[in-house]
Design a protein around this motif. Structure first.
Motif, PDB file in Angstrom:
ATOM      1  N   GLU A 262       0.811  -1.212   0.000  1.00  0.00           N
ATOM      2  CA  GLU A 262       0.000   0.000   0.000  1.00  0.00           C
ATOM      3  C   GLU A 262       0.849   1.269   0.000  1.00  0.00           C
ATOM      4  O   GLU A 262       0.471   2.270  -0.580  1.00  0.00           O
ATOM      5  CB  GLU A 262      -0.942  -0.007   1.208  1.00  0.00           C
ATOM      6  CG  GLU A 262      -2.024  -1.064   1.086  1.00  0.00           C
ATOM      7  CD  GLU A 262      -2.970  -1.059   2.273  1.00  0.00           C
ATOM      8  OE1 GLU A 262      -3.198   0.011   2.847  1.00  0.00           O
ATOM      9  OE2 GLU A 262      -3.479  -2.149   2.615  1.00  0.00           O
ATOM     10  N   PHE A 263       2.023   1.219   0.651  1.00  0.00           N
ATOM     11  CA  PHE A 263       2.789   2.467   0.716  1.00  0.00           C
ATOM     12  C   PHE A 263       3.410   2.813  -0.633  1.00  0.00           C
ATOM     13  O   PHE A 263       3.726   3.973  -0.888  1.00  0.00           O
ATOM     14  CB  PHE A 263       3.848   2.415   1.829  1.00  0.00           C
ATOM     15  CG  PHE A 263       4.981   1.475   1.577  1.00  0.00           C
ATOM     16  CD1 PHE A 263       4.945   0.178   2.025  1.00  0.00           C
ATOM     17  CD2 PHE A 263       6.112   1.912   0.887  1.00  0.00           C
ATOM     18  CE1 PHE A 263       5.989  -0.688   1.799  1.00  0.00           C
ATOM     19  CE2 PHE A 263       7.165   1.064   0.667  1.00  0.00           C
ATOM     20  CZ  PHE A 263       7.104  -0.250   1.118  1.00  0.00           C
TER      21      PHE A 263
ATOM     22  N   ARG B  84       1.647   2.401  -3.385  1.00  0.00           N
ATOM     23  CA  ARG B  84       0.501   3.090  -3.985  1.00  0.00           C
ATOM     24  C   ARG B  84       0.471   4.545  -3.522  1.00  0.00           C
ATOM     25  O   ARG B  84       0.234   5.463  -4.309  1.00  0.00           O
ATOM     26  CB  ARG B  84      -0.783   2.364  -3.569  1.00  0.00           C
ATOM     27  CG  ARG B  84      -2.038   2.919  -4.190  1.00  0.00           C
ATOM     28  CD  ARG B  84      -3.272   2.280  -3.577  1.00  0.00           C
ATOM     29  NE  ARG B  84      -3.297   2.510  -2.133  1.00  0.00           N
ATOM     30  CZ  ARG B  84      -4.135   1.912  -1.301  1.00  0.00           C
ATOM     31  NH1 ARG B  84      -4.996   1.021  -1.756  1.00  0.00           N
ATOM     32  NH2 ARG B  84      -4.120   2.174  -0.011  1.00  0.00           N
ATOM     33  N   THR B  85       0.756   4.769  -2.229  1.00  0.00           N
ATOM     34  CA  THR B  85       0.821   6.143  -1.716  1.00  0.00           C
ATOM     35  C   THR B  85       1.894   6.929  -2.444  1.00  0.00           C
ATOM     36  O   THR B  85       1.676   8.071  -2.859  1.00  0.00           O
ATOM     37  CB  THR B  85       1.149   6.142  -0.213  1.00  0.00           C
ATOM     38  OG1 THR B  85       0.233   5.306   0.460  1.00  0.00           O
ATOM     39  CG2 THR B  85       1.087   7.541   0.348  1.00  0.00           C
TER      40      THR B  85
ATOM     41  N   ARG C  86       3.090   6.449  -5.379  1.00  0.00           N
ATOM     42  CA  ARG C  86       2.642   6.746  -6.740  1.00  0.00           C
ATOM     43  C   ARG C  86       1.613   7.868  -6.723  1.00  0.00           C
ATOM     44  O   ARG C  86       1.661   8.778  -7.552  1.00  0.00           O
ATOM     45  CB  ARG C  86       2.003   5.514  -7.368  1.00  0.00           C
ATOM     46  CG  ARG C  86       2.984   4.492  -7.858  1.00  0.00           C
ATOM     47  CD  ARG C  86       2.270   3.521  -8.804  1.00  0.00           C
ATOM     48  NE  ARG C  86       2.819   2.181  -8.712  1.00  0.00           N
ATOM     49  CZ  ARG C  86       3.997   1.839  -9.201  1.00  0.00           C
ATOM     50  NH1 ARG C  86       4.743   2.720  -9.832  1.00  0.00           N
ATOM     51  NH2 ARG C  86       4.436   0.602  -9.078  1.00  0.00           N
ATOM     52  N   ALA C  87       0.680   7.776  -5.765  1.00  0.00           N
ATOM     53  CA  ALA C  87      -0.366   8.798  -5.685  1.00  0.00           C
ATOM     54  C   ALA C  87       0.227  10.165  -5.364  1.00  0.00           C
ATOM     55  O   ALA C  87      -0.341  11.187  -5.689  1.00  0.00           O
ATOM     56  CB  ALA C  87      -1.405   8.422  -4.634  1.00  0.00           C
ATOM     57  N   SER C  88       1.416  10.173  -4.711  1.00  0.00           N
ATOM     58  CA  SER C  88       2.083  11.442  -4.423  1.00  0.00           C
ATOM     59  C   SER C  88       2.904  11.919  -5.609  1.00  0.00           C
ATOM     60  O   SER C  88       3.580  12.930  -5.521  1.00  0.00           O
ATOM     61  CB  SER C  88       3.006  11.304  -3.213  1.00  0.00           C
ATOM     62  OG  SER C  88       2.345  10.665  -2.169  1.00  0.00           O
ATOM     63  N   GLY C  89       2.880  11.150  -6.691  1.00  0.00           N
ATOM     64  CA  GLY C  89       3.570  11.580  -7.903  1.00  0.00           C
ATOM     65  C   GLY C  89       5.080  11.529  -7.818  1.00  0.00           C
ATOM     66  O   GLY C  89       5.771  12.164  -8.608  1.00  0.00           O
ATOM     67  N   LEU C  90       5.632  10.775  -6.862  1.00  0.00           N
ATOM     68  CA  LEU C  90       7.096  10.664  -6.799  1.00  0.00           C
ATOM     69  C   LEU C  90       7.603  10.034  -8.095  1.00  0.00           C
ATOM     70  O   LEU C  90       6.898   9.249  -8.731  1.00  0.00           O
ATOM     71  CB  LEU C  90       7.503   9.808  -5.594  1.00  0.00           C
ATOM     72  CG  LEU C  90       7.108  10.354  -4.223  1.00  0.00           C
ATOM     73  CD1 LEU C  90       7.635   9.450  -3.122  1.00  0.00           C
ATOM     74  CD2 LEU C  90       7.634  11.758  -4.022  1.00  0.00           C
ATOM     75  N   SER C  91       8.838  10.360  -8.467  1.00  0.00           N
ATOM     76  CA  SER C  91       9.383   9.833  -9.714  1.00  0.00           C
ATOM     77  C   SER C  91       9.576   8.330  -9.590  1.00  0.00           C
ATOM     78  O   SER C  91       9.750   7.802  -8.487  1.00  0.00           O
ATOM     79  CB  SER C  91      10.720  10.497 -10.018  1.00  0.00           C
ATOM     80  OG  SER C  91      11.664  10.118  -9.045  1.00  0.00           O
TER      81      SER C  91
ATOM     82  N   THR D 128      14.331   4.209  -3.737  1.00  0.00           N
ATOM     83  CA  THR D 128      14.270   4.643  -2.343  1.00  0.00           C
ATOM     84  C   THR D 128      13.156   3.948  -1.577  1.00  0.00           C
ATOM     85  O   THR D 128      13.339   3.538  -0.438  1.00  0.00           O
ATOM     86  CB  THR D 128      14.059   6.164  -2.276  1.00  0.00           C
ATOM     87  OG1 THR D 128      14.982   6.781  -3.170  1.00  0.00           O
ATOM     88  CG2 THR D 128      14.286   6.680  -0.877  1.00  0.00           C
ATOM     89  N   TYR D 129      11.983   3.815  -2.206  1.00  0.00           N
ATOM     90  CA  TYR D 129      10.850   3.258  -1.457  1.00  0.00           C
ATOM     91  C   TYR D 129      10.807   1.738  -1.557  1.00  0.00           C
ATOM     92  O   TYR D 129      10.731   1.057  -0.541  1.00  0.00           O
ATOM     93  CB  TYR D 129       9.536   3.883  -1.952  1.00  0.00           C
ATOM     94  CG  TYR D 129       9.272   5.222  -1.314  1.00  0.00           C
ATOM     95  CD1 TYR D 129      10.105   6.299  -1.561  1.00  0.00           C
ATOM     96  CD2 TYR D 129       8.218   5.404  -0.434  1.00  0.00           C
ATOM     97  CE1 TYR D 129       9.894   7.522  -0.957  1.00  0.00           C
ATOM     98  CE2 TYR D 129       7.992   6.629   0.171  1.00  0.00           C
ATOM     99  CZ  TYR D 129       8.829   7.680  -0.096  1.00  0.00           C
ATOM    100  OH  TYR D 129       8.612   8.885   0.516  1.00  0.00           O
TER     101      TYR D 129
ATOM    102  N   ARG E 285      14.698  -0.455  -0.862  1.00  0.00           N
ATOM    103  CA  ARG E 285      15.184  -0.487   0.523  1.00  0.00           C
ATOM    104  C   ARG E 285      14.350  -1.429   1.379  1.00  0.00           C
ATOM    105  O   ARG E 285      14.875  -2.136   2.235  1.00  0.00           O
ATOM    106  CB  ARG E 285      15.159   0.910   1.127  1.00  0.00           C
ATOM    107  CG  ARG E 285      16.408   1.665   0.766  1.00  0.00           C
ATOM    108  CD  ARG E 285      16.568   2.905   1.616  1.00  0.00           C
ATOM    109  NE  ARG E 285      17.297   3.908   0.858  1.00  0.00           N
ATOM    110  CZ  ARG E 285      17.446   5.155   1.255  1.00  0.00           C
ATOM    111  NH1 ARG E 285      16.905   5.548   2.388  1.00  0.00           N
ATOM    112  NH2 ARG E 285      18.122   6.005   0.523  1.00  0.00           N
ATOM    113  N   ASN E 286      13.045  -1.441   1.130  1.00  0.00           N
ATOM    114  CA  ASN E 286      12.206  -2.377   1.871  1.00  0.00           C
ATOM    115  C   ASN E 286      12.433  -3.806   1.403  1.00  0.00           C
ATOM    116  O   ASN E 286      12.428  -4.740   2.198  1.00  0.00           O
ATOM    117  CB  ASN E 286      10.731  -2.005   1.697  1.00  0.00           C
ATOM    118  CG  ASN E 286      10.296  -0.926   2.660  1.00  0.00           C
ATOM    119  OD1 ASN E 286      10.026  -1.201   3.807  1.00  0.00           O
ATOM    120  ND2 ASN E 286      10.274   0.311   2.195  1.00  0.00           N
TER     121      ASN E 286
ATOM    122  N   LEU F 113      15.418  -6.102   2.870  1.00  0.00           N
ATOM    123  CA  LEU F 113      15.421  -6.753   4.185  1.00  0.00           C
ATOM    124  C   LEU F 113      15.471  -8.278   4.061  1.00  0.00           C
ATOM    125  O   LEU F 113      16.373  -8.905   4.624  1.00  0.00           O
ATOM    126  CB  LEU F 113      14.220  -6.295   5.011  1.00  0.00           C
ATOM    127  CG  LEU F 113      14.152  -4.780   5.258  1.00  0.00           C
ATOM    128  CD1 LEU F 113      12.858  -4.396   5.951  1.00  0.00           C
ATOM    129  CD2 LEU F 113      15.335  -4.330   6.097  1.00  0.00           C
TER     130      LEU F 113
END
Lengths: 320, 331
Positions: free
Chosen positions: B228-229, B231-232, B234-239, B246-247, B250-251, B254
């Motif tokens: 879900e994060f 999707r967030t 993407r919804a925030s328009g990050l490149s 970065t998103y 990194r996750n 683990l």
């Protein structure tokens, strides 16, 4: 009131292994500056698909097959993925249910807000972090400078939803889509979260689309309600009108199925039948027909949307 | 620290098991060292000198006592204390294993990420081929194949004769890793020689390690990209660069780090065969030679060293995970 978002004739289909799902059919509505509109309906009625499709967030199987969605003069359905990515988060933002899962678990919350500011406002690292702390203050997070370095798992669900809102409104978007923003939060936190959204909307003139299955929440928080059923907007009216004088049989049923403080639980009436299977090739023009007790022979001839009263639009031949 | 203490029982078990194993394995040390022409008396003499005629519990007690003093016993094959042998040879094995792991990571992680981001693309198919090949080719086979192709057929790489060719001398000891030591000494000739020697065995190990790393990276990336994060984000328009690197990455790293620990321990095992094929003077080939000679002390020392390495490895993985994941730091 000038329209921030003008959606017309908007249809979405999903291609799946088991057939084409006609998820949205000729959806049309407008939201004005500073206006809060609620999109209500049962699960699977197409509320969230509408939001995802508007922002270009559908997965690869979903396609917008027709229609327009004009945000501040820009047709989102014609925008390239790159243009959409620049509009998303900057002019149109979204908040979700289950805020804890909607935040990056291993990135400090201040950093997550700063990421959006750096991307859309072109701020330097330091300015973006200062902006992020300021946003945390605006959504009412105590001790924002210290909290900026906290991780989502260190915050309560309500705090996470405030962070979510801060991420969404950091760039002062013209449109905020709130998809079930209070689901999973306790009642007092729900009220606080909705107050924050309302305050930011009135301060910045932001238009808000509140997506919810909770008719009571919609009634309390929005000026207008659009009722969705199986990919159709069946009724779209001012909140007072819709509550006092619903004209579509489905809206009437939906109101009868919603508990009120005054009414007895035994007075609640469930809606018979289920949503039709949207993969069927022979979907009837009116997708509520099979569940409707006011069905006429003419209902199978076609579906039209008409203004039955000023600012009350329905999709029914035989309104109540 | 507690984890370190928690692994002590395992180490004790390893000491007991290796002791018993070297005693019950077929092959008689005394007979082997007395030579084929030795008389029965001289064999008995050697047996007595080695203490092999005493009852097992007594042998074990003296072994543990020596161990407590840091004495791993003498190697009958090299005539040196086992500890000295292992300390001399460990850097060779460690350099080879780490280099192999680096090669594997350098290829597998980008490949897994690409395969997940562009499902069904060329990278995705390549990833599938690599994973299948990696699990189905045994290391001694890939090792021999690489030697055959790059040394015998193409002549691109030098003969597999160890860490350096005959004309180069070892760089001054700093870390024991020839590539690092030679670079620190600015001795580029030795550095090139060491690199030319290590590249084939490291690639052999790398090919072996590639498959599990690529598979986990791909699966973990796919899982995170559906979260879900993301999707967030993407919804925030990050490149898409920020979203993927970065998103998501990194996750996704683990579980990859945890897998790396497992792969590294597999590699330490695979090392034994690779060192044999490439005449690499590491502890793997040392243990194999000792085993063939029924020389118990080096085998016990080798297994104990491996056990200690595993413990340290798990500790490292734990620390890396803590650095990457704030949730692990708090629990």
């Amino acid at each position: 009131m000038s329209a921030v978002l003008d959606v017309s004739d908007f249809s979405v289909e999903f291609r799946t292994r088991s057939g084409i799902v006609r998820a949205l059919d000729r959806v049309a509505f407008t939201v004005g500056r500073g206006e809060t509109m609620a999109l209500v309906g049962e699960s699977g009625s197409g509320k969230s698909v509408t939001a995802y499709a508007l922002l270009g967030l559908l997965d690869a199987a979903g396609k917008i097959t027709q229609g327009r969605a004009v945000l501040e003069g820009v047709d989102l359905t014609a925008a390239s993925p790159g243009e959409l990515a620049r509009i998303r988060g900057k002019r149109a933002a979204m908040i979700f249910q289950n805020p804890r899962a909607a935040l990056n678990p291993i990135r400090p919350i201040g950093q997550q807000i700063a990421d959006v500011l750096r991307r859309h406002a072109g701020l330097s690292k330091r300015d973006a972090m200062a902006g992020a702390i300021d946003m945390l203050r605006q959504v009412g997070i105590p001790d924002p400078a210290r909290r900026a370095s906290a991780y989502p798992f260190e915050l309560s669900g309500g705090m996470c939803q405030r962070v979510m809102i801060a991420i969404a409104v950091a760039t002062r978007p013209a449109l905020l889509i709130a998809d079930e923003p209070t689901t999973g939060l306790d009642v007092t936190t729900q009220a606080v979260v909705m107050d924050i959204v309302a305050k930011l909307a009135s301060e910045t003139g932001m238009a808000t689309i509140l997506i919810t299955h909770d008719l009571a929440l919609a009634a309390e928080r929005s000026a207008r309600i659009a009722v969705m059923h199986a990919g159709h907007i069946v009724e779209d009216a001012a909140t007072k009108t819709l509550l006092a004088n619903p004209r579509h049989p489905y809206t009437r049923r939906l109101l009868a199925a919603t508990p009120t403080a005054a009414g007895a639980l035994s007075a609640l009436r469930s809606i018979p039948g289920n949503l039709p299977d949207l993969r069927r090739d022979d979907l009837p023009p009116c997708r509520f027909a099979a569940r409707c007790d006011r069905r006429l022979p003419g209902c199978d001839a076609g579906l039209v949307w008409r203004d039955i009263a000023p600012a009350q639009r329905i999709a029914c031949w035989n309104p109540t | 620290m507690w984890r370190l203490a928690g692994s002590l029982p395992a180490l004790v078990a390893v000491i007991i098991v290796t002791f018993v194993l070297t005693r019950v394995l077929p092959g008689d040390t005394a007979t082997y060292f007395a030579g084929p022409t030795a008389s029965a008396e001289s064999i008995a003499q050697i047996r007595a000198a080695l203490g092999l005629d005493r009852p097992l519990p007594e042998q074990f007690w003296s072994y543990v006592q020596a161990l407590a003093r840091g004495d791993l016993g003498m190697s009958l094959t090299t005539g040196q204390p086992v500890l000295v042998d292992i300390m001399n040879r460990l850097p060779a094995s460690a350099e080879l294993t780490l280099f192999g792991l680096l090669i594997a990571m350098g290829i597998a992680i980008p490949l897994g990420v690409l395969a997940a981001v562009k499902q069904g693309s060329l990278a995705d198919h390549l990833c599938r081929v690599v994973v299948t090949a990696g699990v189905s080719l045994p290391v001694f086979f890939t090792g021999l194949l690489l030697v055959y192709v790059f040394y015998y057929l193409l002549g691109w790489s030098p003969a597999p004769v160890g860490r350096l060719d005959a004309f180069a001398s070892a760089p001054p000891f700093i870390t024991g890793f020839y590539l690092v030591d030679a670079a620190l000494a600015r001795d580029w000739e030795t550095w090139h020689s060491a690199l030319a020697q290590i590249i084939l065995p490291a690639c052999t190990l790398g090919l072996f390690a590639l498959a599990p790393i690529a598979r986990i990276t791909r699966a973990s990336m796919l899982a995170v990209l559906g979260a879900e994060f993301i999707r967030t984000a993407r919804a925030s328009g990050l490149s898409s660069r920020t979203i993927i690197l970065t998103y998501a990455l990194r996750n996704a790293l683990l579980p990859v780090v945890t897998t790396l620990g497992m792969v590294f321990s597999f590699l330490l095992g695979a090392n034994v065969l690779v060192e044999k094929v490439f005449a690499w003077p590491g502890i793997g080939s040392y243990a194999v030679e000792a085993l063939i000679a029924s020389d118990g002390a080096p085998v016990q020392g080798f297994v104990l060293t491996m056990a200690i390495l595993y413990v340290l490895l798990n500790l490292t993985i734990d620390l890396v995970n803590r650095a990457l994941d704030p949730r692990a730091r708090h629990s």
